[in-house]
Design an enzyme around this catalytic site. Structure first.
Site, mmCIF file in Angstrom:
data_model
loop_
_atom_site.group_PDB
_atom_site.id
_atom_site.type_symbol
_atom_site.label_atom_id
_atom_site.label_comp_id
_atom_site.label_asym_id
_atom_site.label_seq_id
_atom_site.Cartn_x
_atom_site.Cartn_y
_atom_site.Cartn_z
ATOM 1 N N ASP A 162 0.779 -1.239 0.000
ATOM 2 C CA ASP A 162 0.000 0.000 0.000
ATOM 3 C C ASP A 162 0.811 1.291 0.000
ATOM 4 O O ASP A 162 0.572 2.178 -0.790
ATOM 5 C CB ASP A 162 -0.918 0.045 1.220
ATOM 6 N N GLU A 392 2.076 -9.333 11.495
ATOM 7 C CA GLU A 392 1.866 -9.040 10.075
ATOM 8 C C GLU A 392 3.218 -8.861 9.366
ATOM 9 O O GLU A 392 3.436 -9.355 8.265
ATOM 10 C CB GLU A 392 1.042 -7.748 9.976
HETATM 11 C C1 DGY Z 1 -5.995 -1.887 4.204
HETATM 12 O O1 DGY Z 1 -7.171 -1.652 4.451
HETATM 13 O O2 DGY Z 1 -5.043 -1.455 4.851
HETATM 14 C C2 DGY Z 1 -5.673 -2.819 3.146
HETATM 15 O O3 DGY Z 1 -4.313 -2.973 2.948
HETATM 16 C C3 DGY Z 1 -6.388 -2.609 1.861
HETATM 17 O O4 DGY Z 1 -6.144 -3.742 1.104
#
Ligand code: DGY
Length: 420
Positions: A162, A392
């Site tokens: 992201d 994560e």
């Molecule tokens: C989030 O909501 O952080 C996710 O990475 C979107 O896929």
């Protein structure tokens, strides 16, 4: 120790298992995510082949007629996540997002097929195979604007990475003046310093609204999106998945599809230099609008081995980078070069180590004869889980966990890859 971690890994998977799909972690990500599910199947496969196949079958049950596979499936409402189905407005049942994610599913299905009971799984393979083919064709039809076998992304969330600095320059161009007000939920679950910035969220939501305004018309989005980047990670993953799908096609005697995939693999291989940054001496993503490379070495740069692309000379440059990076961090592979001025060891995709990327990178390195590097990456990933548990992601400097805890794909990677 290992036995204990085994049972804890299974516990994580079971806690996040909602019957026919799994959430990455409750709270932060309470729905089914595309590539998370595919990796999660590897973990299930260590104790239930049936459940492993079911995970990916559930994902593909939400495939669109066009072949597109959504990045999140909203099987049931959860008020703890933003942006939920009411924001995306996919008009599908179940509701879903209108963007996709790195297409790892064919590679994971190949792994299930190779290790499993072939007689028992044949009908399942036959059923999912055409869906995988349709998904790959969607990418070439809709997301290969240069006809070079290089994948276009139209949203940072599609890439799975992201807030990678690879998107900074391209995303800064997005006009967020119409974004309106909204409430982030992610920072109610984890520390704000481990997550993307508010200004990045404004861009994510602006792009979402852009796609929604087209009623998720993927052809229009690919042409008109204000964010268009050729993603090095999705490109490497699709090309490898083509190869793995080709092996499945051979198993099923689908000769025409074998030829189709061979052509595509060659297309990417012949054009991969488009993503080679000769100043950086590494593969990185490229902004399609400005024509400029991102200028960042990330863990995805090392997926060239996984995709089996690049010349001998390019591979040597990559290995030299890996060597340099290894001298700067305790644990490989940081998601961003630690010598970059944007390196942030705990912030999501701007530094932390991700077990799934490590798995893909190590697999590729091993297959290309770089067993020492592959083993080093495996050892580092194992040490991270042993020290910090099923986070994560992990700080490459200290090994501390970052982002969500009790995380499905880290548990799955433990069971499948690290517990040996
Ligand atoms: C989030 O909501 O952080 C996710 O990475 C979107 O896929």
């Amino acid at each position: 120790m290992t036995v204990d971690l085994d049972s804890r890994a299974r516990e994580v998977m079971q806690d996040n298992d909602l019957g026919n799909y799994t959430v990455p972690t409750k709270g932060l990500y309470p729905y089914q995510w595309n590539w998370d599910s595919a990796f999660c199947a590897l973990g299930f496969n260590t104790y239930s082949e049936d459940r492993a196949w079911l995970e990916i079958e559930t994902l593909f049950a939400s495939q669109w007629q066009s072949g597109f596979v959504p990045h999140i499936i909203f099987h049931k409402q959860d008020p703890n996540y933003f942006p939920g189905p009411d924001v995306w407005q996919s008009n599908t049942s179940p509701e879903c997002t209108g963007i996709t994610q790195p297409p790892v599913s064919a590679s994971m299905i190949l792994a299930l097929w190779k290790s499993g009971d072939k007689r028992a799984n044949k009908a399942r393979l036959q059923a999912i195979f055409p869906k995988l083919v349709a998904c790959h064709r969607w990418f070439y039809r809709t997301r290969d604007p240069l006809n070079k076998g290089l994948v276009l992304t139209v949203h940072p969330w599609e890439t799975g990475r992201d807030n990678s600095p690879e998107w900074d320059a391209a995303a800064r161009r997005i006009d967020t003046s119409e974004v309106g007000t909204y409430q982030r939920k992610d920072i109610t679950h984890v520390n704000k310093d481990m997550r993307p910035l508010d200004e990045e969220y404004d861009r994510y939501i602006t792009l979402l609204k852009f796609g929604r305004a087209t009623q998720w018309d993927h052809d229009r989005i690919a042409k008109e999106s204000p964010f268009k980047v050729i993603d090095v990670c999705m490109t490497m993953i699709l090309s490898r998945a083509d190869h793995d799908l080709m092996l499945l096609a051979e198993e099923l005697g689908e000769a025409a599809i074998v030829e189709e995939l061979k052509t595509r693999i060659a297309l990417t291989r012949n054009n991969i230099n488009y993503l080679w940054d000769d100043q950086l001496k590494a593969f990185c993503s490229k902004d399609l609008i400005s024509g400029l490379p991102s200028g960042h070495i990330t863990s995805a740069s090392f997926l060239a081995f996984y995709a089996d692309v690049g010349s001998q000379e390019q591979r040597e440059y990559l290995l030299a980078h890996l060597d340099r990076i290894a001298s700067k961090v305790k644990y490989l592979i940081p998601s961003l070069d630690p010598e970059s001025d944007r390196f942030d060891s705990m912030r999501y995709w701007r530094g932390p180590v991700w077990s799934v990327v490590n798995y893909l990178a190590a697999l590729g390195l091993k297959e290309c004869g770089q067993s020492v590097w592959a083993q080093r990456i495996l050892d580092d990933t194992r040490a991270l889980v042993k020290e910090s548990g099923f986070y994560e992601a992990f700080c490459p400097l200290t090994g501390a966990g970052t982002g969500g805890d009790h995380f499905t794909w880290t548990a799955a990677i433990w069971l499948y890859w690290l517990d040996i």
